[in-house]
Design a protein around this motif. Sequence first.
Motif, PDB file in Angstrom:
ATOM      1  N   VAL A  74       7.670  10.528  -3.350  1.00  0.00           N
ATOM      2  CA  VAL A  74       7.766   9.075  -3.364  1.00  0.00           C
ATOM      3  C   VAL A  74       7.131   8.767  -1.897  1.00  0.00           C
ATOM      4  O   VAL A  74       6.273   7.915  -1.538  1.00  0.00           O
ATOM      5  N   PRO A  75       7.444   9.811  -0.864  1.00  0.00           N
ATOM      6  CA  PRO A  75       6.945   9.433   0.697  1.00  0.00           C
ATOM      7  C   PRO A  75       5.211   9.534   0.562  1.00  0.00           C
ATOM      8  O   PRO A  75       4.461   8.970   1.265  1.00  0.00           O
ATOM      9  N   PHE A  76       5.015  10.542  -0.483  1.00  0.00           N
ATOM     10  CA  PHE A  76       3.269  10.573  -0.488  1.00  0.00           C
ATOM     11  C   PHE A  76       2.931   9.688  -1.194  1.00  0.00           C
ATOM     12  O   PHE A  76       1.755   9.119  -0.499  1.00  0.00           O
ATOM     13  N   PHE A  77       3.535   8.987  -2.148  1.00  0.00           N
ATOM     14  CA  PHE A  77       3.051   7.858  -2.739  1.00  0.00           C
ATOM     15  C   PHE A  77       2.814   6.628  -1.696  1.00  0.00           C
ATOM     16  O   PHE A  77       1.845   6.037  -1.723  1.00  0.00           O
ATOM     17  N   LEU A  78       4.010   6.421  -0.821  1.00  0.00           N
ATOM     18  CA  LEU A  78       3.806   5.154   0.152  1.00  0.00           C
ATOM     19  C   LEU A  78       2.705   5.670   1.130  1.00  0.00           C
ATOM     20  O   LEU A  78       1.955   4.671   1.443  1.00  0.00           O
ATOM     21  N   ILE A  79       2.380   6.865   1.613  1.00  0.00           N
ATOM     22  CA  ILE A  79       1.426   7.087   2.601  1.00  0.00           C
ATOM     23  C   ILE A  79       0.157   6.922   1.907  1.00  0.00           C
ATOM     24  O   ILE A  79      -0.522   6.298   2.519  1.00  0.00           O
ATOM     25  N   SER A  80      -0.069   7.110   0.615  1.00  0.00           N
ATOM     26  CA  SER A  80      -1.467   6.892   0.041  1.00  0.00           C
ATOM     27  C   SER A  80      -1.636   5.459  -0.103  1.00  0.00           C
ATOM     28  O   SER A  80      -2.721   4.959   0.119  1.00  0.00           O
ATOM     29  N   ILE A  81      -0.501   4.726  -0.358  1.00  0.00           N
ATOM     30  CA  ILE A  81      -0.773   3.313  -0.458  1.00  0.00           C
ATOM     31  C   ILE A  81      -1.134   2.736   0.855  1.00  0.00           C
ATOM     32  O   ILE A  81      -2.136   1.982   1.013  1.00  0.00           O
ATOM     33  N   VAL A  82      -0.326   3.240   2.138  1.00  0.00           N
ATOM     34  CA  VAL A  82      -0.801   2.676   3.412  1.00  0.00           C
ATOM     35  C   VAL A  82      -2.454   2.946   3.540  1.00  0.00           C
ATOM     36  O   VAL A  82      -3.116   2.136   4.194  1.00  0.00           O
ATOM     37  N   LEU A  83      -2.767   4.175   3.155  1.00  0.00           N
ATOM     38  CA  LEU A  83      -4.389   4.527   3.612  1.00  0.00           C
ATOM     39  C   LEU A  83      -5.284   3.610   2.704  1.00  0.00           C
ATOM     40  O   LEU A  83      -6.335   2.968   3.311  1.00  0.00           O
ATOM     41  N   GLU A  84      -4.637   3.459   1.451  1.00  0.00           N
ATOM     42  CA  GLU A  84      -5.611   2.546   0.635  1.00  0.00           C
ATOM     43  C   GLU A  84      -5.537   1.110   1.237  1.00  0.00           C
ATOM     44  O   GLU A  84      -6.719   0.399   1.253  1.00  0.00           O
ATOM     45  N   VAL A  85      -4.410   0.600   1.802  1.00  0.00           N
ATOM     46  CA  VAL A  85      -4.471  -0.828   2.300  1.00  0.00           C
ATOM     47  C   VAL A  85      -5.150  -0.846   3.384  1.00  0.00           C
ATOM     48  O   VAL A  85      -5.915  -1.626   3.770  1.00  0.00           O
ATOM     49  N   LEU A  86      -5.236   0.145   4.552  1.00  0.00           N
ATOM     50  CA  LEU A  86      -6.165   0.236   5.474  1.00  0.00           C
ATOM     51  C   LEU A  86      -7.461   0.173   5.191  1.00  0.00           C
ATOM     52  O   LEU A  86      -8.360  -0.691   5.988  1.00  0.00           O
ATOM     53  N   TYR A  87      -7.869   1.013   4.204  1.00  0.00           N
ATOM     54  CA  TYR A  87      -9.290   0.979   3.811  1.00  0.00           C
ATOM     55  C   TYR A  87      -9.529  -0.411   3.262  1.00  0.00           C
ATOM     56  O   TYR A  87     -10.726  -0.978   3.628  1.00  0.00           O
ATOM     57  N   ASP A  88      -8.734  -1.121   2.597  1.00  0.00           N
ATOM     58  CA  ASP A  88      -8.847  -2.540   1.871  1.00  0.00           C
ATOM     59  C   ASP A  88      -9.137  -3.274   3.032  1.00  0.00           C
ATOM     60  O   ASP A  88     -10.083  -4.212   3.022  1.00  0.00           O
ATOM     61  N   LYS A  89      -8.414  -3.430   3.904  1.00  0.00           N
ATOM     62  CA  LYS A  89      -8.540  -4.322   5.089  1.00  0.00           C
ATOM     63  C   LYS A  89      -9.776  -4.157   5.880  1.00  0.00           C
ATOM     64  O   LYS A  89     -10.347  -5.253   6.619  1.00  0.00           O
ATOM     65  N   ALA A  90     -10.160  -2.829   6.200  1.00  0.00           N
ATOM     66  CA  ALA A  90     -11.313  -2.546   6.839  1.00  0.00           C
ATOM     67  C   ALA A  90     -12.325  -3.126   6.580  1.00  0.00           C
ATOM     68  O   ALA A  90     -13.249  -3.193   7.184  1.00  0.00           O
ATOM     69  N   TYR A  91     -12.541  -3.351   5.056  1.00  0.00           N
ATOM     70  CA  TYR A  91     -13.926  -3.334   4.270  1.00  0.00           C
ATOM     71  C   TYR A  91     -13.660  -4.776   3.748  1.00  0.00           C
ATOM     72  O   TYR A  91     -14.683  -5.181   2.966  1.00  0.00           O
ATOM     73  N   GLY A  92     -12.670  -5.401   3.892  1.00  0.00           N
ATOM     74  CA  GLY A  92     -12.291  -6.777   3.270  1.00  0.00           C
ATOM     75  C   GLY A  92     -12.423  -6.790   1.940  1.00  0.00           C
ATOM     76  O   GLY A  92     -13.095  -7.784   1.092  1.00  0.00           O
ATOM     77  N   LEU A  93     -11.930  -5.905   0.985  1.00  0.00           N
ATOM     78  CA  LEU A  93     -12.040  -5.658  -0.327  1.00  0.00           C
ATOM     79  C   LEU A  93     -11.332  -6.593  -1.482  1.00  0.00           C
ATOM     80  O   LEU A  93     -11.649  -6.916  -2.466  1.00  0.00           O
ATOM     81  N   GLY A  94     -10.240  -6.943  -0.611  1.00  0.00           N
ATOM     82  CA  GLY A  94      -9.200  -7.816  -1.567  1.00  0.00           C
ATOM     83  C   GLY A  94      -8.544  -6.977  -2.539  1.00  0.00           C
ATOM     84  O   GLY A  94      -8.256  -7.679  -3.633  1.00  0.00           O
ATOM     85  N   LEU A  95      -8.302  -5.912  -2.320  1.00  0.00           N
ATOM     86  CA  LEU A  95      -7.583  -5.056  -3.331  1.00  0.00           C
ATOM     87  C   LEU A  95      -6.267  -5.175  -3.327  1.00  0.00           C
ATOM     88  O   LEU A  95      -5.455  -5.087  -4.465  1.00  0.00           O
ATOM     89  N   TYR A  96      -5.452  -5.569  -2.294  1.00  0.00           N
ATOM     90  CA  TYR A  96      -3.983  -5.982  -2.304  1.00  0.00           C
ATOM     91  C   TYR A  96      -3.905  -7.354  -1.851  1.00  0.00           C
ATOM     92  O   TYR A  96      -4.593  -7.875  -1.285  1.00  0.00           O
ATOM     93  N   ARG A  97      -2.723  -7.736  -2.434  1.00  0.00           N
ATOM     94  CA  ARG A  97      -1.865  -8.809  -1.725  1.00  0.00           C
ATOM     95  C   ARG A  97      -0.456  -8.626  -1.447  1.00  0.00           C
ATOM     96  O   ARG A  97       0.013  -7.829  -2.431  1.00  0.00           O
ATOM     97  N   VAL A  98       0.135  -9.141  -0.482  1.00  0.00           N
ATOM     98  CA  VAL A  98       1.366  -8.916  -0.078  1.00  0.00           C
ATOM     99  C   VAL A  98       2.330  -9.203  -1.515  1.00  0.00           C
ATOM    100  O   VAL A  98       3.335  -8.168  -1.741  1.00  0.00           O
ATOM    101  N   ASN A  99       2.153 -10.495  -2.042  1.00  0.00           N
ATOM    102  CA  ASN A  99       3.120 -10.833  -2.883  1.00  0.00           C
ATOM    103  C   ASN A  99       3.201  -9.775  -4.262  1.00  0.00           C
ATOM    104  O   ASN A  99       4.028  -9.309  -4.787  1.00  0.00           O
ATOM    105  N   ASP A 100       1.981  -9.570  -4.811  1.00  0.00           N
ATOM    106  CA  ASP A 100       1.584  -8.559  -5.820  1.00  0.00           C
ATOM    107  C   ASP A 100       2.194  -7.221  -5.439  1.00  0.00           C
ATOM    108  O   ASP A 100       2.887  -6.726  -6.582  1.00  0.00           O
ATOM    109  N   SER A 101       2.012  -6.724  -4.273  1.00  0.00           N
ATOM    110  CA  SER A 101       2.544  -5.432  -3.954  1.00  0.00           C
ATOM    111  C   SER A 101       3.942  -5.232  -4.127  1.00  0.00           C
ATOM    112  O   SER A 101       4.525  -4.384  -4.287  1.00  0.00           O
TER     113      SER A 101
END
Length: 498
Positions: A74-101
Amino acid sequence: MARAKKATREDPNAVSEYAIRDAKRPQLQSLPFGVFLLVALGLHAYLMYLLYEASMNVDLAWDGSGGDFVVLVVPFFLISIVLEVLYDKAYGLGLYRVNDSVGSLSTGTWMILLKKLWSRHISFVPYLWVWRNYRVTDFFMENGTAGFVLQFLIVEFFYYWIHRTGHTFHCFWAMHGVHHSSEEYNLSTALRQSSLHGLASNLYHVPSALFFPPKQMYLQAQFNLIYQFWIHSCTFPKLGVLEYVLNTPSQHRVHHGRNAYCIDKNYGGTLCIFDRLFNSFEEERDDDPVVFGITHGQESFNTIYINTDLWTPMVVENGVTTWYDTILRFYYGPGWVPGTHYEEYQIPPVNRERQQKLNPYLPFGMQVYLSVNFLFTLVLSLLANDGKVHPDMPDQMILICLFATVSVTLVASRSKFAPMFEFIRHGLMVLVAYHVFCGTEPLYFLLALGCLTIPFTYFCANLHVFSVPLSASEVGRDRTDEEVLAIKAAERAREKGE
């Protein structure tokens, strides 16, 4: 943000900037995926090695306890999610929403906690009973390597049918459909798991108990599940020759789609060979981008709602008039209409412009409050699951964490019940902090009390947010043709203005 707030509060049918951006955002974004692919496959190969080593130590008295690799990663899962969120925010892709996550991760937390209480041990009892009383050979126990390789394929075969019946039998879809209810597709979606499906899915593996040790099957089933985490991503394109053997992100995007060509396709766990063999394989189409979710709009991120929503059309709104049809409603697929032949329901046409996602407006401060309290609840839940909080009262702590998880998802949904649940949750958290710290570390208790009270004060000062019903632009539904045209017109106007 101000204009989005105005569209939400003053004109429920106005076209928001969010609607324009979300309808037009790219469906697929390619990372420098070669490196990430090698890392992902390398980690899974190492995990397979660890599982192989663990399975070689066969214990005839093993009862299904211990060795839960899913919780360990689970810690590896959470770290991977954080990395994908950072990539998402850096490029403005809109892959994540706080409420859905929050909805997805809370549903996964519920699954882990309830599994701790009953699910794994209850569902694993039949396998243990058959193995101990009716196994026909010890060959695969004595020849661990051969058994490990063959069991990998057998677990994949049974998973294929677990997954396929999870879509084609209504009673199983009501459980498995929880995983498909997110309208986003990212790594957090992988953790949106049913709290009940595990009770039924392990029964499919019982026939292999005639030949294979329980521990070997259990570890292989865990690998099958862990592998599927990384394929819940829009950041990987098609993977060339690997598409002919492995279950890949592209194939699994199709599986999660609600487009007509995506329904009931790509059931594999780690491999796609059984999909190709049993004619359920479908490639992702560039000319028809995948729209994620189920065929009706979502009404809440509440984890109880997510776990029970798909039971409603089967049990309450079932339209049946006879006992025979009541039985068929459980047996036939979710698209069955009483009085007709199997699967007569017409899949509604959809594209990204037509889909409107559930997205209740929350002020920025309330989003911060939601994020902080969800992370606190998540950490507390993982510690409680591991018996590190009140080890003398493990079940009570799990029940408190279950309640806390429901409370934060009500905040994410902007539910009118959120204030009541949050008041109770805050009281429970203070009580937990008192029992953990006050007897030995009173200073830590005061610090914890402050950390709990300061954000809760902000919440109490903004209770009016939860008195506003969701507007037509916030609920999950399919837009009308007129609304789609309005989005296109607003987009053209914005482009001219720029």
